[in-house]
Design an enzyme around this catalytic site. Structure first.
Site, mmCIF file in Angstrom:
data_model
loop_
_atom_site.group_PDB
_atom_site.id
_atom_site.type_symbol
_atom_site.label_atom_id
_atom_site.label_comp_id
_atom_site.label_asym_id
_atom_site.label_seq_id
_atom_site.Cartn_x
_atom_site.Cartn_y
_atom_site.Cartn_z
ATOM 1 N N TYR A 97 -5.151 -4.034 7.655
ATOM 2 C CA TYR A 97 -5.633 -2.670 7.881
ATOM 3 C C TYR A 97 -4.815 -1.678 7.050
ATOM 4 C CZ TYR A 97 -7.431 1.338 10.527
ATOM 5 O OH TYR A 97 -8.046 2.517 10.894
ATOM 6 N N CYS A 98 -3.494 -1.772 7.150
ATOM 7 C CA CYS A 98 -2.635 -0.832 6.421
ATOM 8 C C CYS A 98 -2.700 -1.069 4.916
ATOM 9 C CB CYS A 98 -1.199 -0.935 6.916
ATOM 10 S SG CYS A 98 -0.966 -0.271 8.598
ATOM 11 N N VAL A 99 -2.839 -2.322 4.491
ATOM 12 C CA VAL A 99 -2.999 -2.592 3.063
ATOM 13 C C VAL A 99 -4.251 -1.899 2.542
ATOM 14 C CG1 VAL A 99 -3.417 -4.381 1.328
ATOM 15 C CG2 VAL A 99 -1.720 -4.763 3.125
ATOM 16 N N ASP A 100 -5.335 -1.962 3.310
ATOM 17 C CA ASP A 100 -6.594 -1.338 2.895
ATOM 18 C C ASP A 100 -6.452 0.183 2.818
ATOM 19 O OD1 ASP A 100 -9.266 -0.883 2.284
ATOM 20 O OD2 ASP A 100 -9.989 -2.377 3.688
ATOM 21 N N HIS A 102 -3.704 2.158 2.648
ATOM 22 C CA HIS A 102 -2.762 2.670 1.651
ATOM 23 C C HIS A 102 -3.097 2.149 0.253
ATOM 24 C CE1 HIS A 102 -0.527 4.866 4.597
ATOM 25 N NE2 HIS A 102 -0.790 3.855 5.408
#
Length: 368
Positions: A97-100, A102
């Site tokens: 989720y955070c990779v997507d 940011h």
């Protein structure tokens, strides 16, 4: 475009939250509404990694202070570098989720192939040498083979870089427990997903370039001393205040909701020589839990799993902790404390690795 994106995504983003009931702005406590307004204005949307904390207003304020002062505030480190560190830490913690999210910011901030290489975890293909060295350092917690101090990093930048890393060690764990795996709907077509990512990239990049001044919301939480394990923040006054107050708020909540036996066990494990690698598998986790009273093991299982490998938290673990009187606020505060304890251990490890690198120079104190 930022205000439009915020309005269009309010209901969608809140639907990402799992295990907790989303708290709508209407009828929410004043402190919650304040954070929501600031989040939309300065980040661009009601970001679920922050709003999932709303069941506990002090912990929501703690999350917001850390996010604002570490990621959003103008400083010595450029926003594209901060977003790259956020993506690198999120890759390390297996937080898609955070990779997507940011990654979208990186697409808007970076030119050329570097954003794609970062998002795909192909760090050796990052073309800019300084950025490549920094993201490799944080992707591996400062301990890749042959790692040294990243080149051309001013010592005054170190608190800002570690601050971003600690923030995302915390957020990744909370997101892995309480959010869906992707910010995009499962049923979205590939073409619609590309359009959504393009819109997010353009909007987040525009907001990031605008920047914000430090310190605006620090009074949301009362003053608190800086704990020794957050010593990396001391040269930067706004980071020091934000992380000291946030940590105190989370610790205060834990005193009420996390059994002393669980707190003692997790802190002892994190303080040992292995640190974040003190527990590496289910068998080791279950062996550690044997030292707890039986009544504390469900909460201990969730806390330790969140701290050491949050991507392995299951619905059954959450349900097991829910038995009894564990409402949304107690559940949130338990996982928040465990996640921040792990993030603080990561910051302590990064500071030690940086100080021990050849040619390391202590950072100078910076006000503001």
């Amino acid at each position: 475009m930022g205000a439009l994106l915020a309005r269009l995504t309010r209901e969608i983003t809140q639907s990402h939250i799992e295990h907790l009931s989303p708290v709508p702005a209407r009828g929410a406590p004043a402190a919650v509404r304040h954070v929501y307004r600031r989040l939309e204005r300065e980040f661009g949307l009601l970001a679920p990694p922050v709003t999932l904390h709303a069941a506990s207003p002090p912990v929501l304020a703690a999350c917001w202070l850390m996010l604002r002062e570490a990621l959003l505030v103008d400083g010595l480190v450029r926003r594209d570098t901060k977003e790259a560190v956020a993506a690198a830490v999120s890759l390390a913690n297996r937080c898609p989720y955070c990779v997507d999210v940011h990654g979208s910011a990186l697409r808007g901030l970076l030119r050329g192939p570097d954003a794609r290489a970062l998002i795909d975890d192909r760090l050796t293909e990052v073309t800019e040498p300084r950025l490549r060295a920094i993201v490799e350092w944080f992707r591996h917690d400062g301990t890749p083979a042959g790692a040294v101090l990243p080149p051309r990093v001013d010592p005054a930048e170190i608190p800002e870089l570690i601050g971003v890393a600690v923030l995302f060690h915390y957020l990744n764990r909370m997101v892995n427990v309480f959010l869906a795996p992707s910010p995009l709907p499962v049923a979205m077509t590939p073409r619609a997903a590309r359009v959504a990512r393009w819109l997010a990239a353009v909007t987040m990049a525009r907001l990031a370039r605008r920047g914000v001044a430090p310190g605006a919301d620090l009074d949301l939480l009362p003053p608190a001393p800086l704990p020794p394990d957050l010593g990396w923040a001391r040269p930067n006054a706004s980071l020091t205040t934000a992380f000291a107050r946030a940590s105190a708020a989370v610790d205060d909540a834990a005193e009420r909701v996390v059994p002393a036996s669980v707190r003692g066990l997790l802190l002892d494990l994190l303080a040992g020589p292995a640190g974040l690698r003190a527990v590496t598998d289910r068998a080791g986790l279950e062996a550690s839990l044997e030292t707890l009273p039986k009544s504390d093991r469900a909460g201990g299982r969730l806390a330790l799993t969140a701290a050491f490998f949050s991507y392995r938290v299951t619905d059954a673990m959450v349900a097991g902790t829910r038995l009894g009187s564990c409402d949304d606020r107690r559940l949130l505060e338990l996982v928040s404390w465990a996640s921040l304890a792990a993030a603080r251990a990561a910051g302590r490890q990064l500071q030690a690795a940086w100080q021990g690198a050849p040619g390391a120079v202590p950072p100078r104190e910076r006000r503001g």
